[in-house]
Enzyme design. Structure first.
Site, PDB file in Angstrom:
ATOM      1  N   PRO A 222       0.837  -1.210   0.000  1.00 43.19           N
ATOM      2  CA  PRO A 222       0.000   0.000   0.000  1.00 43.19           C
ATOM      3  C   PRO A 222       0.872   1.261   0.000  1.00 43.19           C
ATOM      4  CG  PRO A 222       0.068  -0.953   2.196  1.00 43.19           C
ATOM      5  CD  PRO A 222       0.822  -1.903   1.307  1.00 43.19           C
ATOM      6  N   ASP A 400       5.687   2.254   2.314  1.00 42.93           N
ATOM      7  CA  ASP A 400       4.790   1.124   2.541  1.00 42.93           C
ATOM      8  C   ASP A 400       4.018   1.427   3.829  1.00 42.93           C
ATOM      9  OD1 ASP A 400       3.535  -1.247   3.166  1.00 42.93           O
ATOM     10  OD2 ASP A 400       5.300  -2.511   2.893  1.00 42.93           O
ATOM     11  N   HIS A 401       2.710   1.660   3.697  1.00 40.41           N
ATOM     12  CA  HIS A 401       1.920   2.124   4.843  1.00 40.41           C
ATOM     13  C   HIS A 401       1.781   1.064   5.931  1.00 40.41           C
ATOM     14  CE1 HIS A 401      -0.362   5.004   6.929  1.00 40.41           C
ATOM     15  NE2 HIS A 401      -0.979   5.563   5.901  1.00 40.41           N
ATOM     16  N   ARG A 402       2.078  -0.194   5.623  1.00 43.43           N
ATOM     17  CA  ARG A 402       2.038  -1.222   6.655  1.00 43.43           C
ATOM     18  C   ARG A 402       3.160  -1.026   7.671  1.00 43.43           C
ATOM     19  NH1 ARG A 402       2.638  -6.448   3.049  1.00 43.43           N
ATOM     20  NH2 ARG A 402       4.377  -5.113   2.412  1.00 43.43           N
TER      21      ARG A 402
END
Length: 429
Positions: A222, A400-402
């Site tokens: 994401p 990476d939004h994780r």
């Protein structure tokens, strides 16, 4: 006893390899560790070593052959051994051998592009009948609604126009050409277009791997993006001072410093201050790395590689500059070893030398961020409340939004911006 030589997995992502050159010839003696052949993997041209002692009795697959990992390419044994049974066995188990060729350029038929309501014939023209009788015996004109409207507006008789569309259909352009002829502009009402044929280019192993990995990264990670503009005036002055110091105090072999070298060092310092960015998502966990290994995207014919500067935060700008130049040369010569382009923790992609103002980059898995660097350009900036001429570079951080929250990425980019606008701070961080 004679043994088969199998295609070795020379890099973590390698599934097949192409024999570029046999170093050993049939009849040559072979010892463990000696180079048998040069093999092109999905990343580089690498040396394949022997694991057995003996004589190279048989080369099963010639130069240019593409083989799966584990597939037999030769036989090592004692002089005079009969290897016929081994050769037959290897051939029977092997898939069809694909011989590598230069990327082929295949000429495909040129498609005819036809716009709605404005048909255009690209091939050799014929002269169709412009009108056809309808069921009532009258003459019906084949023309697009737009062509009819324009003809009516300008008093053009469609029966006198030769259409260039399918079955003589009259298009908007045919009518406009007729209007031009009516007004004495001499525009022709029929024409031919010279269209260059399409080219179908086969992909090499590197390009196929890049395509798959980037597609997977874009689909699975994401991504979100953060952008900051950097006042690069002091950065350029700092680079000039470093190179002046080099010219006066260091040997000629010392590397010249580029702006990118300073950016690499600044990124390493910012990662040390913001370790949450120096991390990866692995099996529903976050691995926060203790090492800082920065990869540099290098463009190659047929793809790109990311050579990695190990322990970047512990090296001087001059050390980084020399290593970058050495690794970039090895990358372009396809001589990088797997340990030189794998297991990075962060990547930088710089397109400033191409005049690109700003862009966004796709994260290089399993890393969680990549920095895109644009060109330094002349732009107005505000200094001490006054608008003055400045030198500005754009930075875009893909995250990476994780792993990286917006605030974490923003703090990292804020620190990096500050370091680049005050580069003398790098000596103390």
């Amino acid at each position: 006893m004679a043994k088969l030589i199998e295609m070795t997995q020379l890099s973590p992502t390698m599934t097949e390899g192409t024999i570029v050159k046999w170093i050993k010839k049939e009849g040559d003696s072979v010892s463990p560790g000696e180079v048998l052949a040069e093999v092109e993997t999905d990343k580089a041209v690498m040396e394949m070593e022997a694991y057995e002692s003996g004589v190279l009795l048989k080369i099963i697959e010639p130069e240019g052959s593409k083989l799966k990992v584990g597939q037999a390419l030769g036989i090592i044994g004692k002089p005079g051994e009969d290897v016929g049974a081994l050769v037959s066995s290897a051939k029977s188990k092997a898939p069809a051998v694909e011989t590598k060729q230069e990327p082929a350029v295949v000429t495909a038929p040129a498609p005819v592009s036809i716009k709605p309501q404005e048909p255009v014939v690209v091939a050799k023209q014929t002269t169709p009948e412009p009108v056809t009788p309808d069921s009532r015996g009258s003459l019906r004109v084949l023309a697009s609604p737009l062509a009819k409207s324009i003809a009516l507006e300008h008093g053009i008789d469609l029966h006198k126009i030769i259409g260039t569309g399918p079955e003589g259909r009259i298009s908007k352009k045919d009518v406009l050409d007729a209007i031009g002829n009516k007004n004495g502009t001499g525009i022709k009402s029929s024409f031919a277009v010279d269209v260059k044929p399409d080219e179908v280019i086969t992909l090499n192993g590197m390009r196929k791997t890049i395509a798959k990995r980037l597609k997977d990264s874009k689909l699975n990670l994401p991504h979100f993006y953060l952008n900051a503009d950097v006042n690069a005036r002091k950065l350029e002055l700092f680079r000039a001072e470093l190179n002046d110091f080099r010219d006066k105090n260091l040997p000629d072999s010392a590397p010249k410093i580029s702006v990118n070298d300073i950016i690499i060092r600044a990124v390493a310092s910012a990662l040390r201050l913001h370790p949450k960015v120096n991390a990866s998502w692995v099996d529903d966990t976050i691995i926060q790395y203790g090492r800082i290994d920065v990869g540099i995207a290098v463009s190659l014919d047929g793809g790109l590689l990311t050579p990695v500067i190990r322990n970047t935060d512990k090296k001087s700008i001059f050390d980084i500059s020399g290593e970058v130049k050495e690794l970039a040369k090895k990358a372009r010569d396809r001589k990088l070893k797997p340990e030189e382009f794998t297991n990075g923790t962060f990547t930088i992609s710089n397109l400033g030398m191409y005049g690109i103002s700003r862009f966004t980059a796709i994260i290089n898995e399993p890393e969680s961020a990549i920095l895109a660097v644009g060109a330094i350009e002349d732009k107005p900036v505000v200094e001490n409340g006054q608008v003055v001429a400045g030198r500005v570079a754009s930075l875009t951080l893909s995250c990476d939004h994780r792993v990286i929250d917006g605030a974490v990425g923003a703090e990292f980019l804020k620190t990096l911006k500050s370091l680049l606008e005050h580069p003398t701070l790098l000596s103390g961080i």
